[in-house]
Design a protein around this motif. Structure first.
Motif, short mmCIF file in Angstrom:
data_model
loop_
_atom_site.label_atom_id
_atom_site.label_comp_id
_atom_site.label_asym_id
_atom_site.label_seq_id
_atom_site.Cartn_x
_atom_site.Cartn_y
_atom_site.Cartn_z
N UNK A 173 -10.01 -8.79 8.46
CA UNK A 173 -9.77 -7.97 7.27
C UNK A 173 -8.65 -8.54 6.41
N UNK A 232 -14.48 -1.27 1.89
CA UNK A 232 -15.86 -0.96 2.27
C UNK A 232 -16.04 -1.11 3.78
N UNK A 233 -15.47 -2.18 4.35
CA UNK A 233 -15.64 -2.40 5.79
C UNK A 233 -14.94 -1.35 6.63
N UNK A 234 -13.78 -0.85 6.17
CA UNK A 234 -13.10 0.19 6.96
C UNK A 234 -13.43 1.57 6.42
N UNK A 235 -14.44 1.68 5.59
CA UNK A 235 -14.99 2.95 5.12
C UNK A 235 -13.97 3.82 4.37
N UNK A 282 -7.58 1.96 10.73
CA UNK A 282 -8.57 1.86 11.80
C UNK A 282 -7.94 1.24 13.04
N UNK A 283 -8.54 1.51 14.19
CA UNK A 283 -8.10 0.94 15.46
C UNK A 283 -8.76 -0.42 15.60
N UNK A 338 -12.77 4.89 0.40
CA UNK A 338 -13.15 4.76 -1.01
C UNK A 338 -12.22 3.70 -1.60
N UNK A 339 -12.75 2.65 -2.24
CA UNK A 339 -11.90 1.56 -2.73
C UNK A 339 -10.81 2.07 -3.69
N UNK A 374 -4.71 -1.97 9.62
CA UNK A 374 -4.14 -1.47 10.87
C UNK A 374 -3.70 -0.01 10.76
#
Lengths: 214, 214, 214
Positions: free
Chosen positions: C41, C141-144, C31-32, C146-147, C28
């Motif tokens: 997530x 990865x899903x919210x782009x 990302x929106x 870097x892990x 949260x």
């Protein structure tokens, strides 16, 4: 059968070392990483393709995890990359060659494993390609690069040809070792020629004349 | 049981074609790809959800890999997208409709497969949703888009409703075929209504009044 | 054995809740997202590490899917995060502590599960680390992003130490419960000290003096 197993293991470990070294160097060129990041990405590049292959084959736990030799070879390759440090910035050519070597070795070892599991001819070829491009794709996703397989001219196609040679050869009764050597050599040569001459796979119709995407 | 199998197969192959075509077009709109990239992303969109579903179910090798019909249908869909080339730029509406069709078909076929494996009611519904959104999510990760399922109003919710109808229906003794038809139709209608009217799922409290994130 | 099972379950469920809450809050902040994105997530962060662990162990369907308690606990954590809404913006410290708690609990529970499956000592330690960092990596990865595991100073190393303590302890005949408590506590303390003092793992030679990447 025994020769097949040994052929498979040697090819696979050589490819593992090449991809671990290459994967770690590639990651160090793109992102700012500590030792954990470098080793993680090197090992993921080296072991990821086999992990996907063995999941698909229902050969779990994956050989690249259960067999300590893969873990040791992959960790060694990544650590060599790490200690060579800044050198990686000047290693564009060796990185490309190592990557082509890993690609070739994994394409044929993955296809051979598929043949051993009798998954069908088309599936064995696909498995070879997945083994070859899977680890690098996982690495690219983690460091937020568009995966090489999607954009880089001749990358998947040499792997496909190498896997085809191995699967076709063994179907025709050729022994695993010579089929693998010819397949891997062909993949390596085509990949390096593609890099050298900048050959690309065909693009969508109407988009192949150099027009730029927004 | 036999009807269930046939229902499942037909739904699943239809969804595979829709997602392969849609996945390849979507990828071509976003990234500059050659034929390998287009076919890879089309096939991944079409086969990825089933791959995740079958891994979770321990039904490996995944049906989407072992059964040549899935491979052929997915490759055909992706190749149709590739040869249609630039046309994709003008196909926003058909892409949305095809995506909604794939979503609906995979939601019900995934849920049906979960019911067949007796994984529990909640799990079967979740499996339907994972099958429906999994392939597109993998594609979006590879082309570096935020996955549709995370941001796009009503995307997972129609899949959830379709899967609920199938699982609830079969629990109540309804035959697989009518339950699947009703579930898929409901999913398709809700998805298209959501697209048409721009309906969104609720956002976090204090964030749902149009304030913009940095 | 029975104590091991109970120890494992309690640690694992506590880690699941911590990671679901933390994963949803982290998402949260970055990302929106609507409720579907937040819950997806949160659940992926909480359940993803166990999913990878159980795939590697060939313990499919994964416990985090087959056992409804994991699904309920993960969904509850994510929903708590969602309804707390904007509050997350001010929760940097609790998010870090929760994340460290999840990291510690999953490192020891993952390692314990590896010991139970007799995968080998090195492999059990690696499994602990994968379980600890896997879910957060999938979310990133899903919210782009870097892990975290690749860039954030001491993140994987505390997990590695916690897993080492558990595996080493049980090898030496220590009971699972005390070994797990000591391992998790050590992991938590090292992680929090690392955060507090900004300690980093060593970088590549020639790159560790604050020079900036292009």
């Amino acid at each position: 059968m025994n020769t097949t197993s040994t052929t498979f293991l040697v090819l696979d470990l050589a490819g593992t070392f090449a991809f671990a070294l290459n994967g770690a160097w590639t990651a160090m060129r793109v992102a700012r990483l500590d030792i954990v990041g470098v080793v993680t990405l090197g090992m993921l590049t080296a072991l990821g393709g086999g992990f996907i292959r063995d999941t698909i084959l229902d050969a779990l736990p994956p050989a690249t995890f259960a067999d300590w030799r893969y873990l040791v070879v992959a960790a060694a390759g990544a650590l060599v990359a790490f200690v060579s440090g800044r050198v990686a910035d000047r290693l564009a050519t060796p990185i490309l060659v190592l990557d082509a070597a890993g690609l070739s070795l994994f394409a044929v070892s993955g296809a051979l494993k598929g043949v051993g599991f009798e998954v069908g001819v088309v599936q064995a070829v696909i498995l070879g390609v997945i083994t070859a491009v899977g680890g690098g794709t996982l690495r690219d996703v983690l460091i937020r690069q568009i995966p090489t397989v999607l954009t880089s001219g001749l990358y998947a196609i040499p792997a496909l040809i190498g896997a085809l040679v191995v699967v076709g050869g063994t179907q025709l009764g050729v022994a695993a070792l010579p089929a693998a050597i010819v397949g891997a050599a062909l993949c390596l040569v085509i990949r390096m020629l593609g890099v050298h001459f900048g050959v690309n796979a065909p693009g969508p119709i109407g988009r192949d004349r150099g027009d730029v995407d927004p």
